[in-house]
Design a protein around this motif. Structure first.
Motif, PDB file in Angstrom:
ATOM      1  N   TYR A   1      -7.454  -0.820  -3.405  1.00 41.49           N
ATOM      2  CA  TYR A   1      -7.682   0.624  -3.167  1.00 41.49           C
ATOM      3  C   TYR A   1      -6.573   1.463  -2.443  1.00 41.49           C
ATOM      4  O   TYR A   1      -6.457   2.655  -2.816  1.00 41.49           O
ATOM      5  CB  TYR A   1      -9.027   0.891  -2.354  1.00 41.49           C
ATOM      6  N   ARG A   2      -5.933   0.862  -1.846  1.00 41.02           N
ATOM      7  CA  ARG A   2      -4.814   1.622  -1.209  1.00 41.02           C
ATOM      8  C   ARG A   2      -3.675   1.725  -1.801  1.00 41.02           C
ATOM      9  O   ARG A   2      -2.338   2.425  -1.540  1.00 41.02           O
ATOM     10  CB  ARG A   2      -4.402   1.165   0.196  1.00 41.02           C
TER      11      ARG A   2
ATOM     12  N   HIS B   1      -4.493   4.867  -4.446  1.00 43.73           N
ATOM     13  CA  HIS B   1      -3.466   5.951  -3.838  1.00 43.73           C
ATOM     14  C   HIS B   1      -2.425   6.350  -4.800  1.00 43.73           C
ATOM     15  O   HIS B   1      -1.260   6.454  -3.976  1.00 43.73           O
ATOM     16  CB  HIS B   1      -2.897   5.385  -2.464  1.00 43.73           C
TER      17      HIS B   1
ATOM     18  N   ASP C   1      -8.983  -4.521  -0.534  1.00 41.41           N
ATOM     19  CA  ASP C   1      -8.502  -3.294   0.013  1.00 41.41           C
ATOM     20  C   ASP C   1      -7.050  -2.777  -0.136  1.00 41.41           C
ATOM     21  O   ASP C   1      -6.718  -1.669  -0.382  1.00 41.41           O
ATOM     22  CB  ASP C   1      -8.523  -3.815   1.858  1.00 41.41           C
TER      23      ASP C   1
ATOM     24  N   ASN D   1       0.575   5.663   1.306  1.00 41.12           N
ATOM     25  CA  ASN D   1      -0.253   6.484   1.924  1.00 41.12           C
ATOM     26  C   ASN D   1      -1.201   7.309   1.197  1.00 41.12           C
ATOM     27  O   ASN D   1      -1.086   7.461  -0.045  1.00 41.12           O
ATOM     28  CB  ASN D   1       0.739   7.501   2.716  1.00 41.12           C
ATOM     29  N   PRO D   2      -2.263   7.562   1.870  1.00 44.64           N
ATOM     30  CA  PRO D   2      -3.401   8.438   1.075  1.00 44.64           C
ATOM     31  C   PRO D   2      -2.794   9.656   0.458  1.00 44.64           C
ATOM     32  O   PRO D   2      -3.017  10.105  -0.789  1.00 44.64           O
ATOM     33  CB  PRO D   2      -4.472   8.708   1.921  1.00 44.64           C
TER      34      PRO D   2
ATOM     35  N   TYR E   1       0.727  -1.199   0.157  1.00 44.65           N
ATOM     36  CA  TYR E   1       0.051  -0.004  -0.045  1.00 44.65           C
ATOM     37  C   TYR E   1       1.025   1.246   0.104  1.00 44.65           C
ATOM     38  O   TYR E   1       2.120   1.153   0.443  1.00 44.65           O
ATOM     39  CB  TYR E   1      -0.971   0.037   1.098  1.00 44.65           C
TER      40      TYR E   1
ATOM     41  N   GLU F   1      -9.761   8.593   5.651  1.00 43.60           N
ATOM     42  CA  GLU F   1      -8.665   8.966   5.440  1.00 43.60           C
ATOM     43  C   GLU F   1      -8.249  10.245   4.735  1.00 43.60           C
ATOM     44  O   GLU F   1      -9.394  10.924   4.439  1.00 43.60           O
ATOM     45  CB  GLU F   1      -7.794   7.916   4.268  1.00 43.60           C
TER      46      GLU F   1
END
Ligand code: FUL
Length: 499
Positions: A322-323, A327, A319, A256-257, A254, A453
């Motif tokens: 999406y991350r 992101h 999940d 970070n946003p 992942y 987030e």
């Protein structure tokens, strides 16, 4: 006495005035159609194409698969490598069902064993019993990729725990020679992976010792990258600090946003101690270097039978999608090939279900028929409707110097959303620094949706999931941007978030 007017002069004068007026009108028109100036740093066309792949696979395979290790010491006999049913077409067909657009193979991992018959070492498939020493995994996989239409990439570990010369300049020449083999013998390569890991100790031709190298200078990476650029100009080069794309600072898959596609490029090197910064990039970076989020579908990178029941679940993978992709990163998902030489059915089945789930969740854009408007538009060519036309190459842009804007999206009737996807037109740079998503309540008040987030950067793609809301009118407020925003897509979905 009056002079007779000179008709020729008058005509000339009229013609000149017409030309001036036309030129002026054209220049005003041209100004009105002017695209925004780029906002540096910018991606190369190759970096843009690479990011559009979004998801692609890693394959970890080699003697470790048979010795049940993650980091082979470099002393496993070549005879250990003996898959009985190896079938690269099975890998590629499995990966396509998982939505993968390419695959990167560990042609040589830290143990130094080569999955192709390199002419520079006898520690390779040529010394193994597999296909009586006549096989070449790199060839079989690159050909399967060509046959089924996905991209092919290579991982060549700089650290080599087998070679006696490791640590001397001779090894570096050996490494470049192998890189040249891979860059010239297997067709188009989309990505080359330079792994920064180095644990020091190894077999090293029987010396069995710890060898220290200076990771920032030993391999002379600029020279290695020169080889790639010369022989595979379209390949994107991965390392902790790029130059093509960067490690995301974790192996969990992942970003970070808040994720900038920039790096202070001369600061980051393999083994960079502030690697956690790579999860967000450097907001003040001077080079384009987007993040690649790597992780394995199982706990280990290599196959271990005792992990057959530890494959990540469809929910976990969803999940992660999406991350990573959501992101502003790409997702590099590893599939460990098993001892038969196949992707295990547990992994293939979950991966295919995961892909179907993402396709279902993001399959229907509920804002497709909505009307887009904006508080500011630079000119007709960059009209707000460009954000809803599902065309990557057209975009809405605000006037120069406008760093905030409200984008309103009006549907004909109430719609329920819990996910919004936004894209910036990255050939002109990554701009947006902060935004908020709002909906209009039945009493006409704009209220922010509840997002778990921060909503800061967008980049190539930002997917924001939130607690579902039903409304006819939606609004994206861009609160801050490095230059006038340029948005090419906004779509809305109902994905069942938090259900
Ligand atoms: C790391 C390596 O040490 C692991 O074995 C694996 O190849 C992973 C993708 O990169 O640095």
């Amino acid at each position: 006495m009056h002079e007779k007017p000179n008709h020729n002069n008058m005509k000339l004068f009229r013609n000149i005035s017409t030309i001036i007026a036309l030129t002026l009108a054209l220049s005003v028109l041209a100004d009105n159609n002017q695209a925004p100036e780029p906002c540096y740093p910018l991606p190369s066309p190759q970096q843009v194409e690479w990011q559009k792949l979004e998801t692609y696979a890693f394959i970890h395979f080699g003697p470790n698969t048979f010795t049940d290790k993650e980091w082979g010491y470099g002393d496993a006999p070549a005879a250990a490598f003996n898959p009985t049913r190896l079938d690269c077409e099975q890998w590629v067909q499995t990966l396509i069902k998982a939505g993968m657009k390419g695959v990167i193979l560990t042609c040589k991992h830290h143990d130094g064993f080569c999955l192709w018959p390199s002419r520079y070492t006898d520690y390779s498939v040529a010394a193994s019993p597999w296909r009586n020493g006549k096989g070449d995994v790199v060839r079989e996989l690159s050909e399967a990729c060509k046959k089924y239409g996905i991209r092919f990439g290579v991982y060549l570990s700089p650290w080599d725990r087998h070679q006696a010369s490791y640590g001397t300049p001779d090894y570096v020449t050996y490494y470049y020679n192998q890189l040249e083999e891979l860059m010239t013998q297997y067709g188009d390569i989309f990505e080359v992976w330079f792994d920064g890991a180095n644990g020091g100790d190894g077999w090293y031709g029987g010396a069995c010792e710890k060898r220290e190298i200076d990771r920032s200078t030993y391999y002379n990476y600029p020279k290695a990258w020169g080889i790639v650029n010369r022989l595979q100009p379209n390949a994107v080069i991965f390392s902790d600090g790029g130059p093509g794309c960067r490690w995301v600072g974790n192996e969990k898959g992942y970003a970070n946003p808040t994720n900038w596609a920039f790096l202070r490029i001369n600061e980051v090197y393999p083994g960079y101690p502030q690697y956690e910064e790579l999860q967000s990039g450097h907001a003040d970076g001077d080079a384009w270097c987007a993040s690649e989020c790597d992780t394995s579908i199982r706990p280990g990178w290599f196959y271990h039978e005792n992990e057959d029941d530890k494959v990540k679940s469809v929910e976990q993978l969803t999940d992660l999608y999406y991350r990573s992709v959501g992101h502003n990163g790409t997702l590099l998902l590893n599939f460990p090939v098993d001892r038969d030489g196949l992707i295990h059915p547990n992994d293939s089945s979950i991966a295919a279900q995961w892909h179907e789930r993402i396709a279902r969740e993001l399959g229907t854009n509920l804002l497709a028929k909505a009307k887009f408007s904006a508080s500011n538009t630079r000119n007709k060519r960059f009209a707000p409707a460009m954000m809803g036309d599902d065309n990557w190459d057209t975009y809405w842009a605000a006037s120069d110097d406008e760093t905030t804007a409200d984008i309103e999206i009006k549907a004909k009737k109430d719609i329920t959303l819990d996910c919004i996807m936004l894209q910036e037109y990255i050939p002109l740079g990554q701009r947006v620094k902060e935004f908020v998503i709002e909906y209009k309540t039945c009493c006409g008040k704009w209220v922010p949706v509840i997002v778990d987030e921060e909503t800061t950067t967008i980049g190539y793609k930002r997917i924001v999931r939130f607690h579902e809301k039903t409304a006819k009118e939606w609004r994206i407020r861009i609160l801050d941007s490095r230059a006038c925003p340029c948005i090419n897509n906004i779509a809305g979905y109902y994905v069942g978030y938090n259900k």
